[in-house]
Design an enzyme around this catalytic site. Structure first.
Site, PDB file in Angstrom:
ATOM      1  N   SER A  99     -39.556 -10.283   1.297  1.00  0.00           N
ATOM      2  CA  SER A  99     -40.969 -10.163   1.651  1.00  0.00           C
ATOM      3  C   SER A  99     -41.623 -11.536   1.732  1.00  0.00           C
ATOM      4  CB  SER A  99     -41.686  -9.253   0.658  1.00  0.00           C
ATOM      5  OG  SER A  99     -43.023  -9.024   1.043  1.00  0.00           O
ATOM      6  N   ASP A 240     -47.138 -10.742   6.698  1.00  0.00           N
ATOM      7  CA  ASP A 240     -46.267 -11.351   5.698  1.00  0.00           C
ATOM      8  C   ASP A 240     -44.851 -11.443   6.258  1.00  0.00           C
ATOM      9  OD1 ASP A 240     -45.439  -8.699   5.541  1.00  0.00           O
ATOM     10  OD2 ASP A 240     -45.421  -8.636   3.353  1.00  0.00           O
ATOM     11  N   ASP A 242     -41.903  -9.928   5.969  1.00  0.00           N
ATOM     12  CA  ASP A 242     -41.163  -8.800   6.519  1.00  0.00           C
ATOM     13  C   ASP A 242     -42.043  -7.868   7.336  1.00  0.00           C
ATOM     14  OD1 ASP A 242     -42.473  -7.955   4.186  1.00  0.00           O
ATOM     15  OD2 ASP A 242     -40.953  -6.468   3.698  1.00  0.00           O
ATOM     16  N   ASP A 244     -44.514  -5.873   6.775  1.00  0.00           N
ATOM     17  CA  ASP A 244     -45.029  -4.571   6.365  1.00  0.00           C
ATOM     18  C   ASP A 244     -46.482  -4.662   5.907  1.00  0.00           C
ATOM     19  OD1 ASP A 244     -44.566  -5.885   3.963  1.00  0.00           O
ATOM     20  OD2 ASP A 244     -43.522  -4.222   3.010  1.00  0.00           O
TER      21      ASP A 244
END
Length: 457
Positions: A99, A240, A242, A244
């Site tokens: 992440s 961010d 990743d 999500d």
């Protein structure tokens, strides 16, 4: 190598190779198949752009195949693209990502078939079994057992089916991918819309040469804010690592509160399905509950964290959920979080009328918030007891997630605060909010005086 510390409450994260390596990933892959009962069955595997993603995901696949599973490999994917693959294929999913963590880290997020969350208990058992297997699982990928699958086009079609972009006014949109996975998905998602894209850091680069992929930190929003002003853009989307999560910046270059975005999308979803349920967490702005009530919906409050939010989404058949951290969850996306779908909602709402975003959002920013304030403490439980005792008689106490107190001052100005321990650090996290700035500041300072007066570290 694999250390116990990489296993967190909701996922796996740690520095490579200092905390775990390919041998560790192989052990986790084998343990995952054993515990999930996937021998002779399929699951879908994705990875983000991190520098160790290829090797670590391949080692995981090798461990999984050694226990009889078949791996459907999506290759590079945003986390919500992996959730889509799990949901649409009705298969368990595994995403290699850390992440917003530093470039040295890698990690894994898991889901059950249909993008359903795994439980903390499952992760604890996975930890124990992986540690037992470490050193006994071959990390070399065999010739058979892994099949490549393409999911990006189907992911884009699904998003467009939920929030079409046709018929909108022209928008100029800054997108800051932070060299993360939004750079992989955003061009495909926005293709065909009347949108002029101003791209920042769309190239995939797991070394993050421009800024850290964490939009919760204000310094990582500065470039997008400047770009909005420089280009006269209608808004900016900042993702961010990743992808999500998505933060929104208005046409003035000002950051829009994720709670305000939650209220905006909640109202839109309630127009589509009157009376539906919306899930928020304990530190989401009270604005959301007010807006949901005005729109005839029902609000359910969750502990902070995607595992808890997703569980309540399923339990209450909620149409939408939002957190203060810019995680947005949709029933039509298998209850999973997706920053890209949230961004499409904002674009659709903005592009359907002539007001600038700052004016659209004005009605959703009713309270003054402290922001999250961390204090290091030696005994979080003891400190919270001191604070609770001091506020007896001043408001309604709730222990859903740490300590929450809600009340009014002598002039009926609403206020609340939440004080909760971090899951990973020796901190108490304070969030306070009120209708009146002076009231918020007074409540915030009262709590901080108590917290820091009892701090012994």
């Amino acid at each position: 190598m694999i250390t116990e510390g990489v296993f967190k409450a909701n996922d796996i994260r740690g520095a490579v190779p200092q905390s775990w390596d390919e041998a560790g990933a192989a052990a986790i892959g084998a343990a995952f198949v054993e515990l999930a009962g996937l021998e002779g069955k399929q699951f879908v595997l994705g990875r983000d752009m991190r520098l160790t993603g290829w090797e670590m995901s391949r080692a995981f696949a090798a461990g999984a195949i050694s226990r009889g599973a078949e791996v459907l490999d999506t290759g590079l994917a945003s986390t919500d693209q992996l959730w889509f693959a799990s949901g649409s294929l009705d298969l368990p999913g595994v995403q290699f990502t850390a992440s917003h963590n530093p470039a040295s880290d890698n990690g894994i997020k898991f889901c059950q078939a249909g993008a359903a969350p795994v439980s903390p208990d499952f992760l604890a058992r996975l930890r124990d079994r992986a540690l037992e297997l470490h050193g006994s699982v071959d990390a070399a990928l065999p010739e058979h057992g892994l099949t490549q699958v393409e999911t990006l086009d189907d992911y884009v079609r699904h998003l467009h089916g939920l929030v079409p972009l046709e018929g909108l006014r022209h928008l100029k949109v800054v997108v800051d991918a932070g060299n993360g996975m939004a750079g992989h998905t955003v061009a495909a998602v926005l293709a065909g819309a009347d949108i002029e894209l101003v791209g920042l850091y769309l190239d995939l680069d797991g070394s993050f040469p421009n800024h850290q992929p964490n939009p919760l930190e204000p310094e990582n929003l500065v470039d997008a804010q400047a770009a909005v002003r420089e280009h006269g853009a209608d808004l900016a989307l900042v993702f961010d690592g990743d992808a999500d999560r998505c933060f929104i910046i208005d046409e003035r270059g000002e950051v829009v509160s994720p709670s305000a975005i939650t209220a905006l999308i909640a109202r839109a979803e309630l127009e589509r399905e009157p009376g539906a349920t919306i899930v928020i967490n304990t530190i989401t702005s009270r604005t959301v509950a007010d807006v949901v009530a005005e729109a005839g919906g029902t609000t359910v409050t969750s502990k902070v964290g995607h595992t808890f939010v997703k569980a309540l989404m399923a339990e209450h058949d909620a149409i939408f959920g939002g957190e203060h951290s810019a995680h947005y969850y949709f029933r039509d996306f298998w209850g999973a979080d997706t920053g890209m779908l949230a961004a499409l909602h904002v674009l659709r709402i903005l592009g359907s009328q002539d007001q600038p975003l700052s004016e659209v959002m004005h009605t959703y920013e009713r309270y003054v918030a402290s922001g999250e304030i961390n204090s290091q403490v030696s005994d979080a439980g003891e400190v919270m007891e001191v604070v609770e005792a001091a506020f007896i008689g001043r408001g309604e106490v709730d222990h859903t997630d740490g300590l929450t107190v809600r009340g009014t001052d002598a002039h009926d100005n609403l206020w609340w605060f939440n004080l909760r321990p971090s899951n990973t650090e020796p901190y108490l996290r304070l969030n306070a909010e009120a209708l009146d700035p002076a009231v918020m500041q007074a409540v915030r300072d009262d709590v901080l005086d108590l917290v820091r007066g009892t701090t012994t570290t």
